[in-house]
Design an enzyme around this catalytic site. Structure first.
Site, mmCIF file in Angstrom:
data_model
loop_
_atom_site.group_PDB
_atom_site.id
_atom_site.type_symbol
_atom_site.label_atom_id
_atom_site.label_comp_id
_atom_site.label_asym_id
_atom_site.label_seq_id
_atom_site.Cartn_x
_atom_site.Cartn_y
_atom_site.Cartn_z
ATOM 1 N N CYS A 335 0.807 -1.235 0.000
ATOM 2 C CA CYS A 335 0.000 0.000 0.000
ATOM 3 C C CYS A 335 0.835 1.279 0.000
ATOM 4 C CB CYS A 335 -0.987 0.019 1.143
ATOM 5 S SG CYS A 335 -1.316 -1.555 1.917
ATOM 6 N N ARG A 364 7.007 -10.869 5.697
ATOM 7 C CA ARG A 364 6.546 -10.687 7.075
ATOM 8 C C ARG A 364 7.150 -11.772 7.935
ATOM 9 N NH1 ARG A 364 0.102 -9.808 5.792
ATOM 10 N NH2 ARG A 364 0.389 -8.130 4.282
ATOM 11 N N GLN A 382 1.318 -11.185 -3.312
ATOM 12 C CA GLN A 382 -0.105 -10.883 -3.289
ATOM 13 C C GLN A 382 -0.574 -10.449 -4.668
ATOM 14 O OE1 GLN A 382 0.055 -7.766 -0.250
ATOM 15 N NE2 GLN A 382 -1.119 -9.086 1.092
ATOM 16 N N ASP A 384 -2.295 -7.940 -5.297
ATOM 17 C CA ASP A 384 -2.732 -6.799 -4.510
ATOM 18 C C ASP A 384 -3.180 -5.674 -5.427
ATOM 19 O OD1 ASP A 384 -3.193 -5.401 -2.236
ATOM 20 O OD2 ASP A 384 -1.080 -5.066 -1.725
ATOM 21 N N HIS A 386 -5.014 -1.488 -5.254
ATOM 22 C CA HIS A 386 -5.597 -0.377 -4.499
ATOM 23 C C HIS A 386 -6.386 0.488 -5.449
ATOM 24 C CE1 HIS A 386 -2.273 -1.765 -1.940
ATOM 25 N NE2 HIS A 386 -3.185 -1.580 -1.007
ATOM 26 N N LYS A 466 -14.363 -3.996 6.404
ATOM 27 C CA LYS A 466 -13.839 -4.939 5.407
ATOM 28 C C LYS A 466 -14.767 -6.128 5.175
ATOM 29 C CE LYS A 466 -10.991 -7.373 8.792
ATOM 30 N NZ LYS A 466 -9.672 -7.596 9.326
ATOM 31 N N HIS A 512 -8.466 -1.287 -0.534
ATOM 32 C CA HIS A 512 -7.440 -2.329 -0.663
ATOM 33 C C HIS A 512 -8.175 -3.602 -1.036
ATOM 34 C CE1 HIS A 512 -4.618 -0.195 2.289
ATOM 35 N NE2 HIS A 512 -5.772 0.389 2.507
HETATM 36 ZN ZN LIG Z 1 -3.199 -2.371 0.837
#
Ligand SMILES: [Zn+2]
Ligand SMILES: [Zn+2]
Length: 645
Positions: A335, A364, A382, A384, A386, A466, A512
């Site tokens: 992000c 992580r 990911q 991922d 946004h 979420k 997200h």
């Molecule tokens: Zn994010």
């Protein structure tokens, strides 16, 4: 007098100190007979506990889903009694309920062996048949400690010391056996029933600390009925067969090694599968109007301080110092990087929604005990994205995202999807009016799709509500994969803005979203869901050409060339081995299609097509065989397109 309110909304007065058992009796004798516990103001309690103030009450019978955790906890106590009866001198420590079962940690010099489990189970059945009532007494702290000290139960003393001053020290008994316990329990040992089984023995450090003594943990499972137990044991057996770590080895997809804990060594075949997933998602994202970017793997500490990660997430981050005395962090999330890309160049409302996607690898730190094959790693990719948008665009974007999410899961064979909706937590940022909008948008998104969802009140992130998508796999296990989070906080915190219709600066909303979630994990789930029998479009090796005799070698090479030309992932097996041996080996590796070539096939320009898991062989012309495979290997998203066209 106190007033008790029932689930149907009615209320009645009772003497203060009335027990759940009395209340049940006052409703119906049959209910009192079936009652095993009660729920008072949302908390499970012992049926015989006196109620001293107004409350909402619900009588719990054994077949109530909420009784399951009690069945498991009671089973744990019964197991501990059985162990101490069979193996005197064993100390009991803790015995909590876990998903699908329970365990107890024991301190004993001699190790338990798998042969001990049936003996302990037999003793448990004896204790259950005795049907001894569970009861408890509250003890004075020092007296309780002295009692356990005299019994040689050293661990209990530590446990009592850990109970906050002012809390009750409760001792639960069943006949002469007792243990320190918070409770509650059902009314008697007989309520445990027959649906239990002990599963395995493992080592566990006292309090999870490797400086402490190693204890022996016995795991068990317990269910309301023998049928439920049977179904669960069957699921365990199936899960064992589908274990992606074993299949990953047999299919030559990946491995792990000690020098890189929680990091995947992808082999060529595993990487082919991984890339098939990325290719699929990339095509779909392009269709949906995303742009794909790539942000740095390491960025300086200052940026992570601004984003809040340094404060909230530091213990999970990999941190490196460079010779020029700067501190860098491996990104645990994409992000902040995407916000930097958004900030580059002035944005206006006309640029929104801006959908930025990245197959970003995040890092992580997880404790090594938590790592589990591909399902729990430290370094993962990911899918991922946004979405930067205005407040007015939240609903439309979320409705679209929800549809996309479900269509993706369908393409991978997951039809049964559950949605969890987490709304505003107590500690949060942002005005309530914006929260109202964000929550309403997510709610509308699931409702528009005609889906039911389960509310997790107060479980949203501090920056926004979420949705979480939970997939049910072929053997009924649930996996949480995708999420959609509406973020009202981070863009502003990182100084992102756009110029609104009024010419003023405004902070964009950031949605997200990840659909696969972690690609590593999703790959693991897919392998287990399909038990390695991946659909042709995903199979790492789609076909192997296997010769019966060396005379067919030239022809086999020709077949292989044709398959490759047609864009299929194929190999040839020209080894001087019996065909049955080759079939066995490629079946083990879960190759979906074997094209068998012998002298006759070579002469006639045919192949014998053999499918994974089938004994049948179908002789086809080479052209027809290639065309069949090509058609079948079209990814589902492209298939839809071709249908529409
Ligand atoms: Zn994010
Ligand atoms: Zn207990």
């Amino acid at each position: 007098m106190i007033s008790l309110k029932f689930p149907d909304g009615s209320a009645r007065d009772f003497e203060s100190g009335v027990t759940g058992r009395d209340v049940a009796e006052s409703i119906a004798k049959s209910l009192a007979k079936k009652a095993v516990a009660m729920e008072v103001d949302g908390q499970l309690r012992d049926l015989y506990e006196p109620i001293k103030q107004d409350a909402e009450i619900r009588i719990i019978t054994r077949d109530d889903p909420d009784a399951l955790s009690l069945i498991r906890h009671d089973a744990a106590h019964v197991m501990a009694e059985a162990v101490q009866e069979l193996y005197p001198g064993t100390q009991v420590t803790i015995g909590p309920v876990i998903d699908n079962g329970f365990y107890y940690d024991f301190a004993r010099d001699e190790p338990f062996t798998p042969d001990d489990l049936p003996k302990i189970e037999a003793k448990m059945r004896e204790i259950i048949n005795r049907d001894s009532p569970f009861s408890y007494q509250v003890m004075e702290r020092d007296a309780a400690k002295k009692m356990f000290r005299d019994m040689g139960e050293a661990y209990k003393i530590e446990l009592i010391d850990a109970i906050p001053e002012g809390d009750d020290i409760k001792i639960y008994s069943q006949r002469e056996w007792f243990d320190l316990c918070r409770g509650p329990h059902m009314t008697s040992t007989g309520k445990v029933g027959k649906g239990f089984k002990l599963l395995k023995i493992a080592g566990a450090y006292w309090r999870g600390d490797s400086n402490n003594p190693m204890l022996q943990r016995i795991y068990g499972t317990a269910w309301a009925s023998e049928d439920d137990l049977k179904a669960y044991l069957h699921q365990l057996e199936e899960a064992e067969k589908r274990d992606h770590r074993r299949l990953g080895r047999e299919m030559d997809l990946f491995h792990f090694q000690e020098e890189a804990p929680g990091a995947v060594f992808w082999h060529a075949k595993g990487w082919a599968l991984f890339q098939a997933l990325i290719g699929y998602m990339r095509r779909r994202q392009n269709d949906w109007g995303y742009v794909e970017v790539n942000s740095p793997d390491m960025m300086e500490r200052t940026l992570w301080e601004q984003s809040g990660h340094w404060e909230k997430f530091a213990e999970n981050m990999y941190i490196a110092e460079t010779p020029d005395d700067r501190v860098f962090c491996c990104k645990p999330m994409n992000c902040p990087g995407h916000v930097q890309i958004f900030k580059h160049g002035l944005k206006s409302y006309r640029d929104l929604p801006l959908r930025i996607a990245e197959f970003g690898k995040v890092h992580r730190y997880e404790p090594s005990g938590a790592l589990h094959g591909l399902l729990r790693v430290r370094h993962f990719t990911q899918d991922d994205a946004h979405i930067f948008c205005t407040e007015d665009q939240i609903t439309e974007e979320c409705v679209k995202l929800n549809e996309q999410m479900l269509s993706i899961y369908r393409d991978f064979g997951f039809e049964d999807v559950r949605i969890k909706f987490s709304d505003r937590p107590e500690k949060r940022v942002g005005a309530d009016a914006v929260w109202d909008k964000a929550e309403a948008a997510l709610k509308r998104a699931v409702e528009a799709a005609g889906l039911s969802y389960e509310l997790n009140p107060g479980e949203g992130a501090f920056y926004g509500p979420k949705l979480e998508y939970v997939l049910r796999d072929a053997i009924g296990r649930e996996w949480q994969c995708g999420t959609i989070q509406v973020d009202l906080n981070m863009p502003e915190r990182l100084g992102a803005f756009y110029i609104g219709t009024d010419g003023e600066k405004a902070a964009p909303v950031m949605i997200h979203r990840a659909m696969f979630g972690s690609l590593e994990r999703f790959t693991g789930i897919l392998i287990e869901h399909h038990a390695g029998h991946l659909p042709l479009w995903l199979a790492p090796t789609q076909a192997v050409v296997a010769t019966i005799v060396s005379d067919a070698d030239d022809y086999a090479e020709k077949v292989l060339a044709r398959l490759k030309e047609a864009g299929l992932r194929a190999e040839a097996d020209l080894r001087n081995e019996k065909i049955n041996y080759k079939v066995r080996e490629h079946s083990m590796a879960k190759v979906p299609v074997l094209l068998v070539a012998g002298k006759r096939e070579a002469e006639e320009g045919t192949v014998s097509v053999r499918r994974l898991g089938s004994q049948k062989q179908e002789v086809m012309s080479l052209d027809a065989a290639v065309q069949t495979l090509v058609d079948e290997a079209v990814p589902p998203d492209l298939r839809e397109h071709s249908k529409a066209a």
